[in-house]
Design an enzyme around this catalytic site. Structure first.
Site, PDB file in Angstrom:
ATOM      1  N   HIS A   1       0.858  -1.182   0.000  1.00 37.59           N
ATOM      2  CA  HIS A   1       0.000   0.000   0.000  1.00 37.59           C
ATOM      3  C   HIS A   1       0.896   1.236   0.000  1.00 37.59           C
ATOM      4  O   HIS A   1       1.858   1.309   0.753  1.00 37.59           O
ATOM      5  CB  HIS A   1      -0.931  -0.007   1.209  1.00 37.59           C
ATOM      6  CG  HIS A   1      -1.978   1.053   1.112  1.00 37.59           C
ATOM      7  ND1 HIS A   1      -2.905   1.088   0.076  1.00 37.59           N
ATOM      8  CD2 HIS A   1      -2.232   2.141   1.875  1.00 37.59           C
ATOM      9  CE1 HIS A   1      -3.684   2.146   0.239  1.00 37.59           C
ATOM     10  NE2 HIS A   1      -3.297   2.806   1.307  1.00 37.59           N
TER      11      HIS A   1
ATOM     12  N   HIS B   1      -2.930   9.075   0.922  1.00 41.68           N
ATOM     13  CA  HIS B   1      -2.949   7.852   0.116  1.00 41.68           C
ATOM     14  C   HIS B   1      -4.323   7.647  -0.483  1.00 41.68           C
ATOM     15  O   HIS B   1      -5.304   8.281  -0.081  1.00 41.68           O
ATOM     16  CB  HIS B   1      -2.511   6.642   0.955  1.00 41.68           C
ATOM     17  CG  HIS B   1      -3.274   6.448   2.229  1.00 41.68           C
ATOM     18  ND1 HIS B   1      -3.986   5.310   2.504  1.00 41.68           N
ATOM     19  CD2 HIS B   1      -3.436   7.261   3.312  1.00 41.68           C
ATOM     20  CE1 HIS B   1      -4.565   5.418   3.696  1.00 41.68           C
ATOM     21  NE2 HIS B   1      -4.233   6.590   4.211  1.00 41.68           N
TER      22      HIS B   1
ATOM     23  N   CYS C   1      -3.441   2.778  -5.502  1.00 47.28           N
ATOM     24  CA  CYS C   1      -2.667   3.632  -4.595  1.00 47.28           C
ATOM     25  C   CYS C   1      -1.270   3.907  -5.123  1.00 47.28           C
ATOM     26  O   CYS C   1      -0.701   4.968  -4.888  1.00 47.28           O
ATOM     27  CB  CYS C   1      -2.604   2.982  -3.218  1.00 47.28           C
ATOM     28  SG  CYS C   1      -1.923   1.297  -3.235  1.00 47.28           S
TER      29      CYS C   1
END
Ligand SMILES: [Zn+2]
Length: 243
Positions: A30, A42, A140
Site C-alpha cells: 500500500h 494515500h 494507490c
C-alpha cells in the site's frame, strides 16, 4: 537504502517522499505520499469504510480526513503503517538496478519532481480527488507515482500505469501460459524460473520511466476530467492466470 530492501526508519523520510508498506503478510503493498507532520496522503477504495480512521485514531483528530466520495485520504503515519514496516520508493534508478530488484514495484527509472511540487500535487488531490479506485487501472501506487512525477500514461495498452496490475497479470506471462509453449517447459521448477524472468521483463516494459506513451499532466488539469475505465482485455488476461 540497499539494493534488496528499501526499508527505512520514520525519521529518515522527508515531505514529498513516496512511501509504502506491506499489508496482509506481503500479499500486497500500500502506497502513499508523506507530506510532513506525521501525515500520509494515500488513495483507497471509497467503499471500504474500514479505511476511515476518524473515530479510531487516538492521536490526530484530522486523521482519516477525506472529501465526500473521494478515495484520497489523509492519515497519520501510524494508522497508515498499522505497525508494519516502512519502505521508501526509489526514483531515478538505473535500468540495471531496476531489473535487479527482487520485488518489482519498489522503484522506477522515472525521476521525481521537487518535494514542493510533489506535496502541492498531493494536497491538491486530497481536496479534488483522483477518480475511481480500480486495482487494475488506478490504484494507490498510481496515485503516488503521479504525485511524484506528474506522469500519466495515454493508456490503451490494457495495463495500469504502476505495474501493480502487471505484477498480477503480466501480458507476456499471460500469453506464455495460454500458448502451447508451456508444454515445452521441462518441470514446475522450470516454469517458476521462466515466469520470474518474464515478470521482471514485463515489469520493466511497463515502468513509467521507460514507457514512451506517458505525458506530463498538471494537477490542475487533472481534476474534474479524470475518466477511468476497466479494460476488458485485462480482465480476460487475469482469468487466464486464475485458471
Ligand atoms: Zn491516525
Amino acid at each position: 537504502m540497499g539494493l534488496i530492501s528499501n526499508r527505512v526508519q520514520r525519521n529518515e523520510i522527508k515531505p514529498g517522499d513516496h512511501i509504502y508498506t506491506y499489508r496482509a503478510v506481503f500479499a500486497y503493498s500500500h502506497h502513499g505520499i508523506f507530506v510532513g507532520g506525521s501525515k500520509v496522503v494515500h488513495f483507497t477504495r471509497v467503499v471500504n469504510e474500514s479505511y476511515n480512521h476518524t473515530t479510531e485514531c487516538p492521536t490526530f483528530p484530522d486523521c482519516g480526513f477525506r472529501q465526500p466520495n473521494s478515495g484520497v485520504v489523509l492519515s497519520c503515519l501510524s494508522c497508515f503503517l498499522r505497525n508494519a514496516s516502512l519502505y521508501c520508493f526509489e526514483y531515478g534508478v538505473a535500468p540495471s538496478v531496476f531489473i535487479a530488484k527482487v520485488r518489482g514495484g519498489t522503484c522506477t527509472t522515472a525521476p521525481s519532481d521537487s518535494s514542493d511540487t510533489v506535496v502541492h500535487r498531493t494536497m491538491f488531490l486530497l481536496q479534488k480527488g483522483f477518480g475511481n479506485y480500480d486495482v487494475f487501472q488506478n490504484n494507490c501506487e498510481d496515485f503516488a507515482l503521479y504525485c511524484k512525477t506528474g506522469l500519466l500514461t495515454v493508456d490503451r495498452l490494457g495495463v495500469g500505469r504502476s505495474g501493480q496490475a502487471s505484477s498480477v497479470i503480466g501480458a507476456p506471462l499471460a500469453a506464455l501460459l495460454s500458448s502451447p509453449l508451456k508444454l515445452l517447459l521441462p518441470s514446475p521448477v522450470g516454469v517458476a524460473t521462466v515466469t520470474a524472468g518474464m515478470y521482471c521483463i514485463s515489469r520493466y516494459a511497463t515502468d513509467i520511466g521507460v514507457r514512451t506513451d506517458v505525458v506530463k499532466v498538471a494537477v490542475e488539469d487533472l481534476a474534474g476530467n479524470f475518466v477511468l475505465r476497466r479494460n476488458e482485455d485485462v480482465v480476460a488476461a487475469q482469468n487466464v492466470i486464475i485458471r
